[in-house]
Design a protein around this motif. Structure first.
Motif, PDB file in Angstrom:
ATOM      1  N   SER A 247      24.087  83.188  29.310  1.00 59.61           N
ATOM      2  CA  SER A 247      24.472  81.786  28.821  1.00 59.61           C
ATOM      3  C   SER A 247      23.386  80.581  29.129  1.00 59.61           C
ATOM      4  O   SER A 247      23.692  79.667  29.133  1.00 59.61           O
ATOM      5  CB  SER A 247      25.891  81.390  29.323  1.00 59.61           C
ATOM      6  N   SER A 248      22.213  81.217  29.174  1.00 61.66           N
ATOM      7  CA  SER A 248      20.983  80.401  29.242  1.00 61.66           C
ATOM      8  C   SER A 248      21.165  79.580  30.391  1.00 61.66           C
ATOM      9  O   SER A 248      20.587  78.111  30.348  1.00 61.66           O
ATOM     10  CB  SER A 248      21.066  79.339  27.914  1.00 61.66           C
ATOM     11  N   LYS A 249      21.500  79.881  31.496  1.00 61.62           N
ATOM     12  CA  LYS A 249      21.463  78.894  32.680  1.00 61.62           C
ATOM     13  C   LYS A 249      20.360  79.339  33.588  1.00 61.62           C
ATOM     14  O   LYS A 249      20.006  80.422  33.581  1.00 61.62           O
ATOM     15  CB  LYS A 249      22.882  79.164  33.415  1.00 61.62           C
ATOM     16  N   THR A 250      19.812  78.430  34.158  1.00 61.35           N
ATOM     17  CA  THR A 250      18.623  78.488  35.153  1.00 61.35           C
ATOM     18  C   THR A 250      18.980  78.497  36.449  1.00 61.35           C
ATOM     19  O   THR A 250      20.278  78.541  36.836  1.00 61.35           O
ATOM     20  CB  THR A 250      17.585  77.403  35.027  1.00 61.35           C
ATOM     21  N   VAL A 251      18.141  78.909  37.290  1.00 67.32           N
ATOM     22  CA  VAL A 251      18.657  78.863  38.780  1.00 67.32           C
ATOM     23  C   VAL A 251      19.144  77.496  39.370  1.00 67.32           C
ATOM     24  O   VAL A 251      20.119  77.554  40.211  1.00 67.32           O
ATOM     25  CB  VAL A 251      17.505  79.143  39.871  1.00 67.32           C
ATOM     26  N   LEU A 252      18.758  76.349  38.641  1.00 64.63           N
ATOM     27  CA  LEU A 252      19.368  75.119  38.953  1.00 64.63           C
ATOM     28  C   LEU A 252      20.689  74.734  38.479  1.00 64.63           C
ATOM     29  O   LEU A 252      21.459  74.398  39.385  1.00 64.63           O
ATOM     30  CB  LEU A 252      18.272  74.191  38.517  1.00 64.63           C
ATOM     31  N   HIS A 253      21.198  75.466  37.272  1.00 66.53           N
ATOM     32  CA  HIS A 253      22.398  75.288  36.636  1.00 66.53           C
ATOM     33  C   HIS A 253      23.305  76.160  37.839  1.00 66.53           C
ATOM     34  O   HIS A 253      24.483  75.698  38.279  1.00 66.53           O
ATOM     35  CB  HIS A 253      22.600  75.780  35.378  1.00 66.53           C
ATOM     36  N   VAL A 254      22.939  77.253  38.023  1.00 64.07           N
ATOM     37  CA  VAL A 254      23.767  78.221  38.760  1.00 64.07           C
ATOM     38  C   VAL A 254      23.896  77.853  40.222  1.00 64.07           C
ATOM     39  O   VAL A 254      24.999  77.922  40.916  1.00 64.07           O
ATOM     40  CB  VAL A 254      23.074  79.708  38.869  1.00 64.07           C
ATOM     41  N   ALA A 255      23.108  77.253  40.832  1.00 64.69           N
ATOM     42  CA  ALA A 255      23.051  76.714  42.223  1.00 64.69           C
ATOM     43  C   ALA A 255      24.220  75.404  42.115  1.00 64.69           C
ATOM     44  O   ALA A 255      24.763  75.398  43.023  1.00 64.69           O
ATOM     45  CB  ALA A 255      21.582  76.095  42.979  1.00 64.69           C
ATOM     46  N   THR A 256      24.065  74.755  41.223  1.00 66.18           N
ATOM     47  CA  THR A 256      24.713  73.664  41.106  1.00 66.18           C
ATOM     48  C   THR A 256      26.238  73.967  40.789  1.00 66.18           C
ATOM     49  O   THR A 256      27.066  73.616  41.434  1.00 66.18           O
ATOM     50  CB  THR A 256      24.482  72.838  39.747  1.00 66.18           C
ATOM     51  N   LEU A 257      26.540  74.842  39.842  1.00 65.03           N
ATOM     52  CA  LEU A 257      28.034  75.491  39.811  1.00 65.03           C
ATOM     53  C   LEU A 257      28.462  76.197  40.955  1.00 65.03           C
ATOM     54  O   LEU A 257      29.781  76.102  41.183  1.00 65.03           O
ATOM     55  CB  LEU A 257      27.785  76.457  38.767  1.00 65.03           C
ATOM     56  N   CYS A 258      27.687  76.733  42.059  1.00 65.28           N
ATOM     57  CA  CYS A 258      28.089  77.423  43.206  1.00 65.28           C
ATOM     58  C   CYS A 258      28.243  76.189  44.154  1.00 65.28           C
ATOM     59  O   CYS A 258      28.408  76.712  45.431  1.00 65.28           O
ATOM     60  CB  CYS A 258      27.294  78.379  43.450  1.00 65.28           C
ATOM     61  N   CYS A 259      27.844  74.960  43.871  1.00 65.01           N
ATOM     62  CA  CYS A 259      28.011  73.890  45.108  1.00 65.01           C
ATOM     63  C   CYS A 259      27.024  74.179  46.085  1.00 65.01           C
ATOM     64  O   CYS A 259      27.155  73.660  47.308  1.00 65.01           O
ATOM     65  CB  CYS A 259      29.473  73.800  45.458  1.00 65.01           C
TER      66      CYS A 259
ATOM     67  N   ASP B 143      23.742  77.426  26.872  1.00 63.88           N
ATOM     68  CA  ASP B 143      24.261  77.593  25.613  1.00 63.88           C
ATOM     69  C   ASP B 143      25.222  76.684  25.255  1.00 63.88           C
ATOM     70  O   ASP B 143      25.461  76.671  23.824  1.00 63.88           O
ATOM     71  CB  ASP B 143      24.728  79.234  25.523  1.00 63.88           C
ATOM     72  N   ARG B 144      26.123  75.955  25.985  1.00 66.42           N
ATOM     73  CA  ARG B 144      26.856  75.043  25.706  1.00 66.42           C
ATOM     74  C   ARG B 144      26.357  73.549  25.656  1.00 66.42           C
ATOM     75  O   ARG B 144      27.203  72.486  25.606  1.00 66.42           O
ATOM     76  CB  ARG B 144      28.209  75.232  26.403  1.00 66.42           C
TER      77      ARG B 144
END
Length: 259
Positions: free
Chosen positions: A90-102, A124-125
């Motif tokens: 879904s076009s997420k970077t490591v920064l996106h994923v780390a944020t979603l994982c708090c 992607d959204r």
């Protein structure tokens, strides 16, 4: 009302900054604050207003996060593209994923290595990392992102929503709503005022109405105005609530403009 992250990541180990904060924030708002020295906790200031400096912007970096960071740092040192490349479908970077994982400490470490241009990537959204933080995340992380690239404040996702609107709709962190309200240049649409009223953020709604009095009678797509939402929610008013003696006193102090 909580909002589930689009990643589907489990939030069982939620950072304490994600918990709703029910401390009242006075309705008088000071001038647009500077973002350079946000140090102290939420509290009433001498002028009766609040500024960014009064919001809680501290964060703890635990041992697990530091361990994760050391492992990631070794990988990043071998390939700098790892900082910005999409790592999910879904076009997420490591920064996106780390944020979603708090992983707030991890995110702050990443920001030290990223350029201002590299933090504006979208999923992607159409969500930036600030959209995800705005869902109820860490204020210090939000501040660090904005210090890195203030343009994030005005970037919309695929639904046309700014990070500020995402924070209001998610109804998960009033401090985050206040913070983004104080530093985002925007005219709030009636549908967003509706969310503020229904989530009990009457003082923030009043802040926007004071800035633009026309909002008091502005209508949403269904033809309803702010006054309609107040009138159809009796729990907003003292007369519509079953409060005890001390609760009524607290109510008078916190929401005098709703009596």
């Amino acid at each position: 009302m909580s909002q589930q992250h689009e990643s589907g990541v489990s939030q069982s180990n939620v950072n304490p900054f994600l918990q709703p904060n029910h401390n009242n924030v006075p309705s008088g708002i000071s001038n647009k604050p500077q973002l350079s020295q946000p140090k102290i906790e939420v509290g009433e200031c001498s002028s009766g207003g609040i500024s960014v400096q009064e919001l809680q912007l501290s964060v703890q970096i635990d041992d697990d996060e530091l361990s994760d960071w050391e492992s990631a740092k070794s990988f990043i040192e071998k390939d700098q593209n790892a900082l910005t490349v999409d790592i999910t479908s879904s076009s997420k970077t490591v920064l996106h994923v780390a944020t979603l994982c708090c992983q707030w400490g991890f995110v702050l470490k990443l920001l030290e290595l990223l350029s201002p241009e590299s933090v504006v990537g979208k999923s992607d959204r159409g969500n930036t990392v600030l959209h995800y933080v705005a869902q109820g995340g860490c204020l210090k992380t939000a501040n660090a992102l904005i210090q890195k690239n203030a343009g994030l404040l005005q970037m919309v996702n695929s639904d046309g929503d700014l990070p500020l609107f995402v924070s209001i709709i998610s109804e998960s962190n009033k401090e985050m709503v206040w913070y983004l309200s104080l530093i985002t240049q925007v005219t709030v649409p009636p549908r967003i005022l509706r969310h503020l009223i229904l989530s009990g953020c009457h003082d923030i709604a009043l802040y926007y109405v004071q800035k633009d009095p026309k909002l008091a009678l502005a209508r949403d797509g269904n033809g309803n105005s702010l006054l309609y939402w107040l009138a159809t929610n009796p729990s907003c008013f003292l007369s519509g609530s079953n409060l005890g003696f001390f609760e009524r006193l607290i109510y008078k102090c916190e929401y005098p403009f709703l009596e």
